[in-house]
Each structure stands twice: as structure tokens, then as C-alpha cells.
Scaffold this motif. Sequence first.
Motif, PDB file in Angstrom:
ATOM      1  N   PRO A 341      45.589  26.913  45.768  1.00 40.06           N
ATOM      2  CA  PRO A 341      45.841  28.342  45.562  1.00 40.06           C
ATOM      3  C   PRO A 341      44.615  29.236  45.767  1.00 40.06           C
ATOM      4  CG  PRO A 341      46.647  27.027  43.710  1.00 40.06           C
ATOM      5  CD  PRO A 341      45.778  26.147  44.528  1.00 40.06           C
ATOM      6  N   GLU A 342      43.431  28.677  45.750  1.00 39.93           N
ATOM      7  CA  GLU A 342      42.232  29.514  45.706  1.00 39.93           C
ATOM      8  C   GLU A 342      42.052  30.441  46.903  1.00 39.93           C
ATOM      9  OE1 GLU A 342      38.504  27.875  44.063  1.00 39.93           O
ATOM     10  OE2 GLU A 342      39.683  26.099  43.593  1.00 39.93           O
ATOM     11  N   PRO A 343      42.307  30.015  48.150  1.00 39.35           N
ATOM     12  CA  PRO A 343      42.146  30.971  49.251  1.00 39.35           C
ATOM     13  C   PRO A 343      42.974  32.227  49.083  1.00 39.35           C
ATOM     14  CG  PRO A 343      42.308  28.738  50.110  1.00 39.35           C
ATOM     15  CD  PRO A 343      42.606  28.660  48.644  1.00 39.35           C
ATOM     16  N   VAL A 344      44.171  32.088  48.496  1.00 40.71           N
ATOM     17  CA  VAL A 344      45.015  33.261  48.281  1.00 40.71           C
ATOM     18  C   VAL A 344      44.506  34.089  47.110  1.00 40.71           C
ATOM     19  CG1 VAL A 344      47.372  34.032  47.824  1.00 40.71           C
ATOM     20  CG2 VAL A 344      46.973  31.998  49.211  1.00 40.71           C
ATOM     21  N   VAL A 345      44.124  33.417  46.037  1.00 38.97           N
ATOM     22  CA  VAL A 345      43.636  34.140  44.857  1.00 38.97           C
ATOM     23  C   VAL A 345      42.346  34.887  45.178  1.00 38.97           C
ATOM     24  CG1 VAL A 345      42.798  33.860  42.494  1.00 38.97           C
ATOM     25  CG2 VAL A 345      44.727  32.506  43.291  1.00 38.97           C
ATOM     26  N   LEU A 346      41.442  34.246  45.883  1.00 37.76           N
ATOM     27  CA  LEU A 346      40.155  34.871  46.206  1.00 37.76           C
ATOM     28  C   LEU A 346      40.303  36.021  47.186  1.00 37.76           C
ATOM     29  CD1 LEU A 346      38.068  31.588  46.531  1.00 37.76           C
ATOM     30  CD2 LEU A 346      37.862  33.299  44.724  1.00 37.76           C
ATOM     31  N   ALA A 347      41.423  36.073  47.893  1.00 34.33           N
ATOM     32  CA  ALA A 347      41.679  37.171  48.830  1.00 34.33           C
ATOM     33  C   ALA A 347      42.462  38.306  48.188  1.00 34.33           C
ATOM     34  CB  ALA A 347      42.429  36.645  50.054  1.00 34.33           C
ATOM     35  N   SER A 348      42.595  38.288  46.874  1.00 35.22           N
ATOM     36  CA  SER A 348      43.309  39.334  46.142  1.00 35.22           C
ATOM     37  C   SER A 348      42.409  39.877  45.045  1.00 35.22           C
ATOM     38  CB  SER A 348      44.595  38.770  45.529  1.00 35.22           C
ATOM     39  OG  SER A 348      45.156  39.677  44.607  1.00 35.22           O
ATOM     40  N   MET A 349      42.121  41.167  45.092  1.00 40.31           N
ATOM     41  CA  MET A 349      41.275  41.772  44.073  1.00 40.31           C
ATOM     42  C   MET A 349      41.975  41.739  42.708  1.00 40.31           C
ATOM     43  SD  MET A 349      38.648  42.351  45.822  1.00 40.31           S
ATOM     44  CE  MET A 349      37.668  43.174  44.562  1.00 40.31           C
ATOM     45  N   LYS A 350      43.298  41.874  42.689  1.00 36.40           N
ATOM     46  CA  LYS A 350      44.030  41.820  41.431  1.00 36.40           C
ATOM     47  C   LYS A 350      43.941  40.425  40.823  1.00 36.40           C
ATOM     48  CE  LYS A 350      48.651  42.350  39.446  1.00 36.40           C
ATOM     49  NZ  LYS A 350      50.071  42.665  39.721  1.00 36.40           N
ATOM     50  N   ALA A 351      44.125  39.388  41.642  1.00 34.69           N
ATOM     51  CA  ALA A 351      44.058  38.022  41.128  1.00 34.69           C
ATOM     52  C   ALA A 351      42.649  37.690  40.645  1.00 34.69           C
ATOM     53  CB  ALA A 351      44.494  37.038  42.213  1.00 34.69           C
ATOM     54  N   ARG A 352      41.642  38.170  41.315  1.00 36.44           N
ATOM     55  CA  ARG A 352      40.266  37.963  40.857  1.00 36.44           C
ATOM     56  C   ARG A 352      40.071  38.540  39.458  1.00 36.44           C
ATOM     57  NH1 ARG A 352      35.907  39.352  45.610  1.00 36.44           N
ATOM     58  NH2 ARG A 352      36.531  37.786  47.153  1.00 36.44           N
ATOM     59  N   SER A 353      40.574  39.743  39.268  1.00 37.37           N
ATOM     60  CA  SER A 353      40.440  40.393  37.966  1.00 37.37           C
ATOM     61  C   SER A 353      41.180  39.612  36.885  1.00 37.37           C
ATOM     62  CB  SER A 353      40.971  41.830  38.053  1.00 37.37           C
ATOM     63  OG  SER A 353      40.899  42.473  36.806  1.00 37.37           O
ATOM     64  N   VAL A 354      42.366  39.109  37.219  1.00 37.27           N
ATOM     65  CA  VAL A 354      43.132  38.320  36.250  1.00 37.27           C
ATOM     66  C   VAL A 354      42.368  37.050  35.882  1.00 37.27           C
ATOM     67  CG1 VAL A 354      45.241  36.960  35.961  1.00 37.27           C
ATOM     68  CG2 VAL A 354      45.362  39.249  36.955  1.00 37.27           C
ATOM     69  N   ALA A 355      41.740  36.402  36.863  1.00 39.69           N
ATOM     70  CA  ALA A 355      40.989  35.180  36.600  1.00 39.69           C
ATOM     71  C   ALA A 355      39.806  35.453  35.675  1.00 39.69           C
ATOM     72  CB  ALA A 355      40.512  34.568  37.908  1.00 39.69           C
ATOM     73  N   ALA A 423      46.687  32.594  40.045  1.00 43.22           N
ATOM     74  CA  ALA A 423      47.686  32.385  41.093  1.00 43.22           C
ATOM     75  C   ALA A 423      49.100  32.438  40.513  1.00 43.22           C
ATOM     76  CB  ALA A 423      47.446  31.046  41.780  1.00 43.22           C
ATOM     77  N   TRP A 424      49.265  31.821  39.340  1.00 43.25           N
ATOM     78  CA  TRP A 424      50.582  31.838  38.713  1.00 43.25           C
ATOM     79  C   TRP A 424      50.906  33.212  38.134  1.00 43.25           C
ATOM     80  CZ3 TRP A 424      54.901  29.257  38.584  1.00 43.25           C
ATOM     81  CH2 TRP A 424      55.794  29.461  37.538  1.00 43.25           C
ATOM     82  N   ALA A 425      49.931  33.873  37.540  1.00 46.00           N
ATOM     83  CA  ALA A 425      50.185  35.165  36.894  1.00 46.00           C
ATOM     84  C   ALA A 425      50.498  36.266  37.892  1.00 46.00           C
ATOM     85  CB  ALA A 425      48.977  35.562  36.049  1.00 46.00           C
ATOM     86  N   THR A 426      49.992  36.165  39.110  1.00 47.65           N
ATOM     87  CA  THR A 426      50.198  37.220  40.109  1.00 47.65           C
ATOM     88  C   THR A 426      51.229  36.820  41.152  1.00 47.65           C
ATOM     89  OG1 THR A 426      48.333  36.359  41.422  1.00 47.65           O
ATOM     90  CG2 THR A 426      47.867  38.108  39.820  1.00 47.65           C
ATOM     91  N   ARG A 427      52.042  35.781  40.874  1.00 49.59           N
ATOM     92  CA  ARG A 427      53.031  35.325  41.844  1.00 49.59           C
ATOM     93  C   ARG A 427      54.122  36.375  42.003  1.00 49.59           C
ATOM     94  NH1 ARG A 427      54.523  33.883  36.973  1.00 49.59           N
ATOM     95  NH2 ARG A 427      56.721  33.592  36.441  1.00 49.59           N
TER      96      ARG A 427
END
Length: 490
Positions: A341-355, A423-427
Motif C-alpha cells: 500500500p505504501e506507494p499509494v499512501v505516500l502519493a496522497s497528502m491526506k493519507a500522509r497526514s492520517v499516518a 491506506a485502510w482509513a483513506t480507502r
Amino acid sequence: MSSYSHSPDSSDHPVPEYPDHARRTPEFTTVPTAPEQWHYTPRRAFWESKAVRAGALFTLLALCGVIILALVRQQIGTEGFFVGLALSILPVPVLIWAFVWLDRVEPSPWKNLVFAFAWGACAATLVAILANEYATELLATTFTASPSQTDTWGATFVAPLVEETAKGAAILLLFLFRRRHFESVVDGIVVAGLTATGFAFTENILYLGSAFGEDQAYGSSGLQSSTAATFFVRVVMTPFAHPLFTAMTGTGFAIAAMTRPGRPWRWLAPIGGWLLAMLLHGVWNSSASLAPLGFLAMYGAVMIPVFALVVWLAIWSRSKELATIRAQLPVYAMAGWLTPPEPVVLASMKARSVARAAARRAHGDAAARTVREYIAFATHLAFLRAAAARGTAGPHFTAREQELLHHLWQRKDVAQPALTHAAWATRPAGPAAWGQWQQQQIGPYPQRQYGHQYGPQQPPAQPQPQDQPQAQPYAHPYGRQPPPYGGQNL
């Protein structure tokens, strides 16, 4: 020649175990610890030492700051200086925040940003004051022009050349000595914008202080005063003027940094950006001699459209940065360095913030800082691979890649569970949308299946040490490849 600097006991560093909790759930059971210090350090001659260069630059900028302070105070007086300082500082935090926000995807080193602002506020302004004064006297004596003609010629032709060259020198220095930090057009715009913000800050002190002195001499006050008019034009209407001009030069250098050596754009882009910056600056300065209606027409017909174009370019380039991360990191996930999941999470500013928020809730600021560092290293890794694909990575690509991979490995136990949770929280909502997103964004990985977050699964296989170092380009820095992603869940 080069060397690797690491802790004394890192020569026989074992591969850390791949924890089950990082694969099965977003919970945190590992308290973050300080990562091991390990980085690639090229060997340099004494005059090429970072410490020597930093000391020389600090001394130069401090000297320029003292001289510029004395000159400005001499020209406008102590009271005018403090009034100009109080009014000029108002737009600075807003501009700095805008450039820092723009640079959030792949933040530039803070030392580069501080240097850019300090150069613009001290060195570039000092050069501009001295050179403009000398050039104005030269025009008056050479062409025997009237004072008004000399001022118009100086503002239209001399000032753009001197000021854009002085500001562009900071970008040139960073391009020559910190080229690896020019990884996108955003980097050029941010460095140029902060340099010009520092320049405009010091220049506005001079203009506003001079206007305040005139008002004190003639007894003007209120909205009709020269100070109010100068403040409205320079701070309210056009606080972006200098950053807009110098952004052309920064964009040119960024294009040059992303161009393969030997191509014409390598040297045409910086020169073209510098010339365009001078042209816009000259056009804007010449509008000051027009009637108020002509000035407003120039403002609406030239400044606003060009400003909108540069804003669009910056935002588009920022989105391309995220696309680069999404495109370049899957190969490291397939090699086992990252979870799928990391390539997708790292390409999302929202997912970065959630992490980061999840890590902070679980272990406090230390964990959030570790996640932030992990994100930064992964982002630099994506841009490094993109540079290698363009042929601009340089001779130290392998050493730099190994350094970045090492830092990711040291932080993965804390960062990867947080990113998995993000990744799960922003699905996307709904099973159908989730399945389609999973297939399109994460993509099919060989011999891997991904079910529900809390679905049944088998524990991941334990890593097996290997007798021989891996011949692959993504092997562990110490000769062992990390275990593949063994969990079945996102």
C-alpha cells in the motif's frame, strides 16, 4: 573517492525481524527508538568542505546584513527604519507559508531555504543598492539626462538587470552545490520565491521608510499620505511581484537540473528564465511612470495573468511530484523494501497526514517524527529513481539509493504500521469501489493476495539469511535482502 559513515557496530548489522503486528493490524506495539546514524559522505578537499563553505557563506551574509542595515538606517533614519520594518514584515509570513506549503510533497532542506531568504534580504539587496546608485550616476553623466529621465531609465533597464542577477545568484549557487535538491519545477519556484521574498522585505523597508520621512517633512497624514499609498501598492497589491519575476529564473534552473547533460536545454533554460524575469520586471517598473489608469491596465493585463499562470504551473508540478512517487515506488514494494500500500499512501497528502496522526496518537511526537522522516526518505528515493530514468542522477546514484533504503529500513517498524492504517482509513467507500481502487492503484503483485483488514490470514514467513550478497540493485546495504511482504491484509 567516497566513504560510508556509520556507527561502530554497524559493520555486521543483522537484518531486523519482520514483525507480525506490522502486517496484520494498524496497532502499534513498538516504541520508536533513535535511528542509527549512517550516511554516504563524499570525500572533499578542504576548500570543498561543507563546514568551510557554510562558514564562509554565514560570514558573507552577516557582513552584508550589517552593511545593508547601516545604509538603510543612514538613508531613512532610525524612526523611518522601524516604521518601514513594521510594515514590510506583514506579508512575509504569508509568502513564506505559501512556499512552504507548496514544498510539502518533497521538502527542501531548511538550510537551503534559510540561505535563499538571507541571500535575498542581505546580499542581493546590498548589491542592488550599490549597483543601481552607480548605474544611475553613470546614466546621468553619460547621456546628460534630466533627473526624471534618469530615474525612468534606471527603473526600466538598470534595476531589472541588477536585481534579477543578484537574486538569481542564490539560485545559481544552490544549483551548482546542491543540485540533487532540484528535483522538480516546484523546487526552483520555492527557492526563487524565498530569495525574492527576502529581497522585497528589505527593499520595502527602504521604500516605506523613505515615504514615512516625506510625510514627516510635509506633514501629510491619513490615506492621502505617501506611506499609505506606498504600502497599498507594494504590500497589498503586489507582494508577489518580486517572487513572480524571480520564479522565472528558478523554473529555468529546475528545468536545467532535470535535463540530461549535453542537451541544449541544460543551458538555454536558465538563460531564458533569467531574461524573462528581467523582461517582466522591466515592464512592471515602466508602468510606474504611467497614469493611474495605465498602471491599473498594466496590472490587470500583465501581472495578474502571469501570476495566475505561475500559480497553475506550481500546483501542476506539485501534482506531478505525487504522480512520480506513485510511479517509481512500486518497484521497491515488489522487492520487499516497502509494503504494497505504501506507494499509494505516500502519493496522497491526506493519507500522509492520517499516518502521522495515527503514530502520534499511539506513541506521541517521537513516532510522528519518525513517520515524517520515513515519508521524506521514501519521497527522495522516488525522485532519485526518476532522475536515474532521465539520466540525471549522477555518479553517486547507487550510494545515495543505499543510504535512503537504509534509513527506510531503520524506521519501518514504526512507520509501516501507520502507513498501513492510513491506506485502510483513506480507502474509497463501498466494497466495489475498494476492490477497483485496490486493483488499479496498488496493482497485482506476484503471489500476494489482499483481503479485508481483519480477515483470516497466516503469519508471515520469517526472514532467511543469505550466504551471499544480493546482486540486485535493491539489496540490503549489508548484503541481505529484506523479507517480502508476507501479510494478506491492507
